[in-house]
Design an enzyme around this catalytic site. Sequence first.
Site, PDB file in Angstrom:
ATOM      1  N   HIS A 190       0.829  -1.209   0.000  1.00  0.00           N
ATOM      2  CA  HIS A 190       0.000   0.000   0.000  1.00  0.00           C
ATOM      3  C   HIS A 190       0.864   1.260   0.000  1.00  0.00           C
ATOM      4  O   HIS A 190       0.629   2.184  -0.799  1.00  0.00           O
ATOM      5  CB  HIS A 190      -0.910  -0.031   1.232  1.00  0.00           C
ATOM      6  CG  HIS A 190      -1.754   1.187   1.418  1.00  0.00           C
ATOM      7  ND1 HIS A 190      -3.066   1.269   0.993  1.00  0.00           N
ATOM      8  CD2 HIS A 190      -1.481   2.391   1.999  1.00  0.00           C
ATOM      9  CE1 HIS A 190      -3.558   2.455   1.305  1.00  0.00           C
ATOM     10  NE2 HIS A 190      -2.614   3.161   1.911  1.00  0.00           N
ATOM     11  N   GLU A 191       1.867   1.313   0.868  1.00  0.00           N
ATOM     12  CA  GLU A 191       2.714   2.508   0.942  1.00  0.00           C
ATOM     13  C   GLU A 191       3.532   2.689  -0.335  1.00  0.00           C
ATOM     14  O   GLU A 191       3.740   3.817  -0.796  1.00  0.00           O
ATOM     15  CB  GLU A 191       3.631   2.433   2.168  1.00  0.00           C
ATOM     16  CG  GLU A 191       2.902   2.408   3.507  1.00  0.00           C
ATOM     17  CD  GLU A 191       1.939   3.572   3.687  1.00  0.00           C
ATOM     18  OE1 GLU A 191       2.123   4.630   3.051  1.00  0.00           O
ATOM     19  OE2 GLU A 191       0.980   3.420   4.461  1.00  0.00           O
ATOM     20  N   HIS A 194       1.421   4.465  -2.859  1.00  0.00           N
ATOM     21  CA  HIS A 194       1.475   5.928  -2.759  1.00  0.00           C
ATOM     22  C   HIS A 194       2.735   6.460  -3.437  1.00  0.00           C
ATOM     23  O   HIS A 194       2.692   7.449  -4.180  1.00  0.00           O
ATOM     24  CB  HIS A 194       1.471   6.356  -1.289  1.00  0.00           C
ATOM     25  CG  HIS A 194       0.151   6.243  -0.622  1.00  0.00           C
ATOM     26  ND1 HIS A 194      -1.024   6.654  -1.207  1.00  0.00           N
ATOM     27  CD2 HIS A 194      -0.184   5.756   0.609  1.00  0.00           C
ATOM     28  CE1 HIS A 194      -2.027   6.444  -0.376  1.00  0.00           C
ATOM     29  NE2 HIS A 194      -1.549   5.887   0.729  1.00  0.00           N
ATOM     30  N   HIS A 200      -5.734   7.306  -2.242  1.00  0.00           N
ATOM     31  CA  HIS A 200      -6.734   6.396  -1.698  1.00  0.00           C
ATOM     32  C   HIS A 200      -7.942   6.307  -2.633  1.00  0.00           C
ATOM     33  O   HIS A 200      -8.420   7.317  -3.144  1.00  0.00           O
ATOM     34  CB  HIS A 200      -7.177   6.856  -0.311  1.00  0.00           C
ATOM     35  CG  HIS A 200      -6.099   6.707   0.716  1.00  0.00           C
ATOM     36  ND1 HIS A 200      -5.693   7.737   1.523  1.00  0.00           N
ATOM     37  CD2 HIS A 200      -5.319   5.639   1.053  1.00  0.00           C
ATOM     38  CE1 HIS A 200      -4.724   7.315   2.326  1.00  0.00           C
ATOM     39  NE2 HIS A 200      -4.470   6.052   2.051  1.00  0.00           N
TER      40      HIS A 200
END
Length: 597
Positions: A190-191, A194, A200
């Site tokens: 997930h990070e 980014h 999101h």
Amino acid sequence: MKLILFLSGLVSLVLCTLAAPTGDQKEIHTETPPPKKPSETTTPGALKTPQPEPKDEEPTPGAFQGDMMLTEDQQRESKEAIDDEMTGRKKRKATIYESQRWPYKVIPYVISPSSSGQSSLIRNAMDHWEQNTCLRFEPRTSSHSRQLGHNAYLSFFRGSGCWSYVGKAFNGEQQISIGNGCAYFGTIVHEIGHAIGFHHEQSRPDRDDYINVLYQNIQSGRQHNFAKYTWGRVTSRNVEYDVGSIMHYGGYGFSSNGRPTITTRDPRLNSRLGQRIALSPADIELANLIYECDDIEDCAGANECLNGGYHDTECNCVCPSGYNGDLCEDAVTTTRPDCSERFTEMTGVITSPNWPGRYEDNMACVYQIEGPPGSTIELTFTEMNIENHAACRYDAVEVRKDDINSDGEKFCGNTLPAVQISSGNQMLISFTSDPSITGRGFRATYRIVILTTTQIPDTTTISTTTPVPTTTQATTDETVVGSCGGSFGGTQGRVATPNYPNNYDNDLECVYVIEVEIGRRVELDFIDFVLEDETNCRWDSLSINLGDGIKIDMKMCGREYPAASLVSIGNNMELTLISDRSVTDRGFMADYRAIDL
């Protein structure tokens, strides 16, 4: 969110511009909402219900939306955007740019000594991106600056919390914090999302077609974390919204009261929110589109790769997880049974997967029953054989009968639960199993009950000279809605057979339960009564239980029914209608009311 790659002007609430591979900004067409597909978005793996709240949603000081760090320019633009929203001022002009991408699809990185114990996990997360996209993560060397034309690189370290900047934000060290509690594969994926430019998912402009944001449950001062963008400032590359994206918030992020802050419009998909298992097919497709993974000049004449696939240097399609075939045209099939269903028929049967055989490990099934507005649902378990635990912590079937977005009662073992009755027209049943020990599962029947508590004028008079109260009915032309049984309450109402005044159906067993306030009794008066006639009422019949186990010692059929009112022994009365396979009639209609004796 996989979509929202930042722009160079003002973006709704947060801006993060990404640089084109050549270093020049690349203008993209004006974005419009992607079409909604009829099929459901899928996410790899079986998802438990509900997902644990992702660690990346825990607030980090100075981070936006929990885990996104902003540059000074982004902070300024964010404040301007929020001010515009609050004052109603017309938004500053902005043009969509897919900028701040990592040039040449190569992302140099270092893992600091503080994260050395997490290096294998970090590398596994980068491998997951590499296996499904054309991105390449390379240990930083002195030659990268010359080869790539910049000095930017990711620096993984053990900071405070889980957070990342968005896209290629600096021409130098760009930190990603994998702090305490963050060393999980999905959280790191997930990070990294980014860092390559994803925001999101719930920030997308079309999110309201797929989810509900429950602002009343959000912590005070945290509402800005649920802001959404506009199509004039973001791009989705026509990839459909994905509640199963690894970039989506969970259902309880920033909750002030333990209740959901996000629910899916389709209740069966709530369990997919906040999954941190793997990239979803839509995550993969968008990443490959944004980074132009299929943009190889030598493959200009080759057939297009589908479903987010892209051409390698030999012009063969590289398919993302979940697809195969020469053009990635085939979805990988699974032998695991589908166990997400929606039921709208008036009656039905619900079973665990493989019933009556044993269910599998790691199942996560969701069954939604929905009736017409004003109806209720009755669920009756007929079989139960689920791994037992005092708190049903391992395998369980959960019934949500009041609020389908809140936890319900869980059942396991071999004991049949009581009949479950919803308070509204929806019920949600979830079935989950852990990695070991299975059973046959469960079988349940349901019926949707159309409430027939049509109010009638209170014209009842109780005679003081007779032991049984009688009722005089007002002459009205009320509409009567019949049903096959149901639960009835209140101080007065009406019950009738299905289709009344038209003929009821064959092969019925309808149970009508009338219950009034404790301390009062039920008085029932028949207004109309016509069932198939037979001397001993062996074919079609109505039997009545006056409560406390007392039954009338005769079945009623034909046109014969009590002329006087029937009064219950306790505060409830039960009527059971039976019909055989042939010959039907108009049925019955009766009024009830609560009385004091």
